[in-house]
Scaffold this active site. Structure first.
Site, PDB file in Angstrom:
ATOM      1  N   ARG A 138       0.786  -1.226   0.000  1.00 63.15           N
ATOM      2  CA  ARG A 138       0.000   0.000   0.000  1.00 63.15           C
ATOM      3  C   ARG A 138       0.823   1.285   0.000  1.00 63.15           C
ATOM      4  NH1 ARG A 138      -3.361  -3.733   2.164  1.00 63.15           N
ATOM      5  NH2 ARG A 138      -2.545  -3.641   4.278  1.00 63.15           N
ATOM      6  N   THR A 182       2.113  -5.764   4.153  1.00 60.36           N
ATOM      7  CA  THR A 182       1.474  -5.175   2.976  1.00 60.36           C
ATOM      8  C   THR A 182       1.192  -3.690   3.174  1.00 60.36           C
ATOM      9  OG1 THR A 182      -0.728  -5.805   3.791  1.00 60.36           O
ATOM     10  CG2 THR A 182       0.389  -7.349   2.299  1.00 60.36           C
ATOM     11  N   GLY A 198      -0.866 -11.565   9.018  1.00 58.05           N
ATOM     12  CA  GLY A 198      -0.680 -13.003   9.147  1.00 58.05           C
ATOM     13  C   GLY A 198      -1.550 -13.671  10.182  1.00 58.05           C
ATOM     14  N   ASN A 281      -7.850  -8.826  13.781  1.00 60.19           N
ATOM     15  CA  ASN A 281      -8.682  -9.916  14.277  1.00 60.19           C
ATOM     16  C   ASN A 281      -7.891 -10.925  15.100  1.00 60.19           C
ATOM     17  OD1 ASN A 281      -7.751 -10.375  11.314  1.00 60.19           O
ATOM     18  ND2 ASN A 281      -7.965 -12.423  12.151  1.00 60.19           N
ATOM     19  N   ASP A 326     -13.632 -12.129  12.385  1.00 59.53           N
ATOM     20  CA  ASP A 326     -12.611 -11.440  11.588  1.00 59.53           C
ATOM     21  C   ASP A 326     -12.948  -9.964  11.456  1.00 59.53           C
ATOM     22  OD1 ASP A 326     -10.367 -10.990   9.991  1.00 59.53           O
ATOM     23  OD2 ASP A 326     -11.400 -11.504   8.143  1.00 59.53           O
ATOM     24  N   ASN A 413     -13.421  -2.227   4.178  1.00 61.04           N
ATOM     25  CA  ASN A 413     -12.148  -2.912   4.352  1.00 61.04           C
ATOM     26  C   ASN A 413     -11.018  -1.881   4.352  1.00 61.04           C
ATOM     27  OD1 ASN A 413      -9.914  -4.988   3.866  1.00 61.04           O
ATOM     28  ND2 ASN A 413     -11.729  -6.288   3.912  1.00 61.04           N
ATOM     29  N   CYS A 627      -7.113 -23.816  -0.583  1.00 60.68           N
ATOM     30  CA  CYS A 627      -6.864 -23.438  -1.977  1.00 60.68           C
ATOM     31  C   CYS A 627      -7.699 -22.242  -2.422  1.00 60.68           C
ATOM     32  CB  CYS A 627      -7.136 -24.616  -2.901  1.00 60.68           C
ATOM     33  SG  CYS A 627      -6.446 -26.184  -2.320  1.00 60.68           S
ATOM     34  N   HIS A 631      -7.320 -19.373  -5.373  1.00 58.12           N
ATOM     35  CA  HIS A 631      -7.973 -19.799  -6.612  1.00 58.12           C
ATOM     36  C   HIS A 631      -9.492 -19.631  -6.574  1.00 58.12           C
ATOM     37  CE1 HIS A 631      -4.301 -21.381  -8.419  1.00 58.12           C
ATOM     38  NE2 HIS A 631      -3.993 -21.863  -7.229  1.00 58.12           N
TER      39      HIS A 631
END
Length: 704
Positions: A138, A182, A198, A281, A326, A413, A627, A631
């Site tokens: 960011r 980030t 994380g 969270n 969260d 967010n 996954c 994805h």
């Protein structure tokens, strides 16, 4: 561990920048006086939110509601990846500094787009597995002729602003654990402040201050207590964790880290000389698992005020005690003085994931007001006597599941909101996305893997085309103009789909904002009337900025779809994503983007083998809990990463095993899952994806 740390530092020093044209001997000549007086230099954008108050307000009028229709593209720069672009550029004395995915940095001439230098920290692509929400970055901070970037692998790197050469690099995390960075650093009083992410994978959060000139650690504040048997950390947080936080936790919480990462909001209050951090969270999300369902779990989901010199605790406000959804409180924080009940109040404003817009007295930490800005099924409001939410008891999904609004994606967010002192309104990117919370009865902590304690399979979308279309249509996003004093919506710009971008307010009575659909727009700040739009050819989710070079005002934004929603949600199928861009506009700009390449899809490629119902069920559980993070749920890829239903590997058992179990594509970021699952379990995942591929093949054949 020492070998790990030294190895990362050496790697950073070896990552030589590509210098095309030095930015000049006085590049990024930033000191404390300039940062404190940033509002007096509206032509520059010297820190992440524009100034220490982080209002994201450009006090510029050359581009205004009367002439914005003449805004055109001045120049653009193509990027080297289709991954998400979330950075807010800095513009200092005619040079722009911005980051791209994988923590890369580029310096450009802010008037022409001519690249001056590039820097690649050479992050190991395997670290992408630890990034919950894409390999985004960011932005940078600037000080003393240097720019600072937090790399995805946990390094904090200082670069010479004129050349991009590394001045110093320090590892800020235990790299054997799934930490990432980030967020953009901040510089306060000659210190660089950085947090980390994380929590979904099992870490303990903190924020650290480093000497900007040397990289030496000054202080660290942990947001949650550690293992009681290990004793104090020897850090600034020791006293308050012992006196306030310790008794608010139960069970063996430390074994999964506890969470509480500080992955975005770090804001300095120059008027009161204090620092605010937004805390994330819990790890795992599920309060029943994390803390035996007991306690508020300080300082999760809180704003915490610290002494900037020492890192010592001053006060806190916790928006979601005993967090179990969260519901991070890391979302952007804006500082201002508002007239409330006829008196000026120094306040901070925040709209975190839980759906409340908070106005908090930043002198005392006392809640002034709180109001829901999206539909909320988990609460009936806030008890103003205690400052606590009035929860709907069933929302904690203690026995049965519960359909929640807002969801883990949040009512708001990370997308920056903006505040205009001219209109008195906050411009807030909001979204309405439901999530069904249910305890994962098979949960067992897996170090380094996704650990949330919530059933994800139940949230997989329907395979029926009509039902899927209806579900997708129910997801909403909007830019809200919010009156923070009256606590009410003034106007809104409604979007199809939730993932709308960050906002910028200007003195020209404008609000700029992009959206996931690929449109960058300008609105009348008072009425919400759409005055201008531009097709960016890719989603625009980053925060825009405005600046001047000479007498010309520009508006700039990073364009590139990505982040948590596009990676994980199955509601956003689109063509394979093209690479991102940096877009810069001015009145009378005449540059044109090239045509969009025609999308080319591979055919669905289901395996020929037959899988049992049990295999498919096992595969669903593993896929949706692991996954899908990259994805997408139900294998409906959004175009950012390979669509596994169409993959040539899906029909080849050995190739699948080599990649998913053996890590044959680790260099590309596809790590081996052998640490957590057997070959048989990962073969079951192939069966689950294969069933989705069969459905896709049938839909394509039928023209659905």
């Amino acid at each position: 561990m020492m070998r790990l740390l030294l190895g990362a530092s050496v790697l950073a020093l070896m990552a030589a920048p590509v210098v095309l044209d030095a930015a000049g001997p006085k590049a990024a000549n930033i000191d404390a006086a300039r940062l404190i007086g940033a509002r007096n230099e509206p032509g520059n954008w010297m820190t992440h939110g524009g100034s220490y108050s982080e209002q994201r307000f450009a006090d510029l009028t050359a581009i205004n509601s009367g002439n914005v229709a003449g805004l055109g593209l001045a120049w653009y720069t193509d990027l080297d990846t289709n991954r998400g672009q979330e950075a807010t550029p800095l513009i200092i004395d005619g040079t722009m500094y911005t980051t791209t995915a994988w923590s890369k940095v580029v310096a450009l001439d802010a008037a022409t787009g001519r690249v001056k230098w590039r820097f690649d920290p050479q992050v190991d692509k395997a670290r992408g597995h630890s990034a919950c929400c894409d390999v985004v970055n960011r932005g940078v901070a600037a000080w003393g002729g240097m720019v600072f970037v937090g790399a995805l692998d946990g390094r904090l790197i200082a670069l010479d602003a004129a050349t991009g050469k590394v001045k110093w690099s320090t590892v800020t995390v235990d790299q054997s654990k799934p930490y990432t960075i980030t967020g953009a650093p901040r510089v306060v009083k000659g210190m660089v402040l950085i947090g980390n992410g994380g929590a979904e994978l099992g870490v303990r959060g903190y924020v650290t201050a480093y000497d900007a000139m040397t990289g030496k650690k000054k202080w660290r504040f942990y947001t949650v207590p550690g293992d009681p048997a290990a004793g104090p950390d020897g850090e600034a947080s020791d006293d308050v964790l012992k006196t306030k936080a310790g008794d608010s936790w139960s069970g063996d919480y430390w074994k999964a880290g506890g969470g509480g990462t500080v992955w975005d909001a770090i804001v300095y209050d120059q008027e009161l000389d204090q620092l605010f951090i937004g805390v994330g969270n819990g790890s795992p999300w599920n309060h029943q698992i994390r803390s035996a369902g007991k306690g508020d779990n300080l300082f999760l989901s809180s704003v915490v005020a610290l002494d900037p010199e020492t890192g010592k605790y001053r006060w806190h406000y916790q928006g979601t005690p005993g967090e179990t959804w969260d519901f991070t409180q890391t979302q952007p924080i804006i500082l201002s003085t508002l007239m409330i009940e006829g008196k000026p109040r120094k306040v901070l404003m925040q709209a975190p994931k839980n759906g409340f817009f908070y106005v908090i007295d930043r002198e005392t930490g006392k809640l002034i007001s709180a109001k829901g800005f999206v539909p909320q099924t988990w609460t009936k409001g806030v008890d103003m006597a205690t400052g606590r939410p009035i929860e709907v008891p069933e929302s904690r999904y203690l026995k049965d599941g519960f359909l929640m609004m807002p969801s883990a994606l949040g009512a708001h967010n990370w997308h920056p909101m903006a505040f205009s002192p001219r209109t008195g309104l906050v411009y807030l990117p909001s979204q309405e996305v439901p999530f069904f919370y249910q305890t994962d009865k098979t949960y067992g902590f897996k170090p380094g893997a996704w650990n949330i304690g919530v059933n994800t399979v139940i949230n997989a979308p329907p395979t029926d085309a009509a039902a899927f279309k209806a579900l997708k249509a129910s997801l909403k996003g909007a830019l809200l103009a919010w009156d923070p004093v009256a606590q009410k919506e003034v106007w809104r710009a409604q979007y199809e789909g939730p993932w709308n971008g960050g906002a910028l307010a200007t003195a020209g009575n404008l609000v700029f904002q992009g959206n996931g659909g690929g449109t960058f727009q300008a609105f009348d700040a008072s009425t919400g009337k759409n005055l201008w739009k531009f097709s960016a050819q890719t989603g625009v989710i980053a925060g825009p900025v405005s600046y001047t070079v000479g007498k010309t005002q520009y508006v700039a934004v990073m364009a590139g779809y990505g982040g948590a929603y596009p990676l994980t949600a199955a509601f956003d199928e689109r063509a394979p994503a093209q690479n991102g861009r940096l877009l810069v506009f001015r009145i009378g700009g005449t540059a044109k983007l090239p045509p969009v390449p025609k999308a080319v899809y591979a055919a669905a490629n289901p395996p020929s083998e037959t899988f049992t119902e049990q295999q498919i069920a096992t595969g669903a559980e593993i896929y949706e809990g692991n996954c899908a993070l990259c994805h997408s749920s139900a294998a409906r890829a959004s175009g950012l990463l390979p669509d596994l239903r169409r993959s040539a590997v899906l029909a080849d058992k050995q190739a699948w095993e080599d990649i998913v179990h053996g890590g044959a594509l680790k260099a590309n970021g596809m790590v081996a899952f052998s640490a957590w699952f057997t070959k048989e379990q990962l073969e079951a995942v192939r069966g689950y994806v294969g069933e989705k591929a069969k459905k896709l093949a049938a839909d394509e054949k039928a023209g659905r």
